[in-house]
Design an enzyme around this catalytic site. Structure first.
Site, PDB file in Angstrom:
ATOM      1  N   HIS A 160       0.831  -1.208   0.000  1.00  0.00           N
ATOM      2  CA  HIS A 160       0.000   0.000   0.000  1.00  0.00           C
ATOM      3  C   HIS A 160       0.859   1.249   0.000  1.00  0.00           C
ATOM      4  CE1 HIS A 160      -1.958  -3.322   2.241  1.00  0.00           C
ATOM      5  NE2 HIS A 160      -2.928  -3.075   1.401  1.00  0.00           N
TER       6      HIS A 160
HETATM    7  S1  FES Z   1       1.795  -0.530   3.239  1.00  0.00           S
HETATM    8 FE1  FES Z   1       0.211  -1.916   3.764  1.00  0.00          FE
HETATM    9  S2  FES Z   1       1.320  -3.615   4.496  1.00  0.00           S
HETATM   10 FE2  FES Z   1       2.870  -2.194   4.034  1.00  0.00          FE
END
Ligand code: FES
Length: 212
Positions: A160
């Site tokens: 993410h």
């Molecule tokens: S940014 Fe979501 S698990 Fe690393």
């Protein structure tokens, strides 16, 4: 980089899973080949792993700019040899201004790593390689400009988009809420890091870390 699943079960790691090697600036095949046999020989016995006992990592082949990844208690542990330039970036006010917890106030490390370099010796970093958002394994991206033009080197989590610097400190504006954890560790000698054991005088308890 790694085949280790985040949040993996507590089953014993398979031999091939125990050591995963990643290099940054020195990604040449020769460098990897030179490191692999040596590090492979450091693999502890299965009963040692089963007990969650401390493990010793020989860092003598680890060149500035390189990272070794090992497993300890079923978690990936990053051991990095940072360059002088990387250490300068960690102290740059521009870097500090962009970090969520630049001074490591959250309990994500032992007290002996609550400093500007988040480690015992500035050049050697030891982290639990699990993103504090949802548990993916961040990628080691030490090269300036490798993620985007403003990138100054660090860890990038592809799940993410969380970003950490080369001390494992999380940047503002990403989903991860905390810095990457630092496990208990100490130098068993000038060339060996013992993961799972504190420095003398410390009673740091790994289970008290805020978030892994
Ligand atoms: S940014 Fe979501 S698990 Fe690393």
């Amino acid at each position: 980089m790694s085949s280790i699943a985040p949040g993996a079960s507590d089953e014993l790691p398979h031999r091939r899973d125990f050591l995963v090697l990643a290099t940054g600036a020195l990604a040449a095949t020769g460098a990897v080949a030179a490191l692999w046999p040596f590090i492979d020989s450091m693999e502890p016995a299965q009963d040692t792993l089963a007990a969650g006992a401390p493990i010793d990592i020989d860092i003598s082949p680890l060149q500035p700019g390189q990272q070794i990844v090992v497993l300890w208690r079923s978690r990936p542990i990053f051991v990095v040899h940072r360059t002088p330039e990387e250490l300068k970036t960690l102290q740059d006010p521009k870097t500090l201004a962009d970090l969520r917890d630049p001074h490591s106030t959250a309990l994500q490390q032992p007290e002996y790593a609550a400093n500007w370099h988040r480690s015992i010796k500035p050049e050697y970093l030891v982290l639990v390689g699990i993103c504090t958002h949802l548990g993916c394994i961040p990628n080691f991206m030490p090269g300036v400009g490798t993620v985007d033009p403003s990138w100054r080197g660090g860890y990038f989590c592809p799940c993410h988009g969380s970003r950490y610097d080369l001390a494992g400190r999380v940047f503002k504006g990403v989903p991860a809420p905390y810095n990457l954890p630092v496990p208990p560790h100490r130098f068993a000698s000038d060339t060996a890091v013992r993961i799972g054991e504190n420095i003398a005088g410390s009673t740091f308890d790994f289970s008290t870390i805020t978030q892994i």
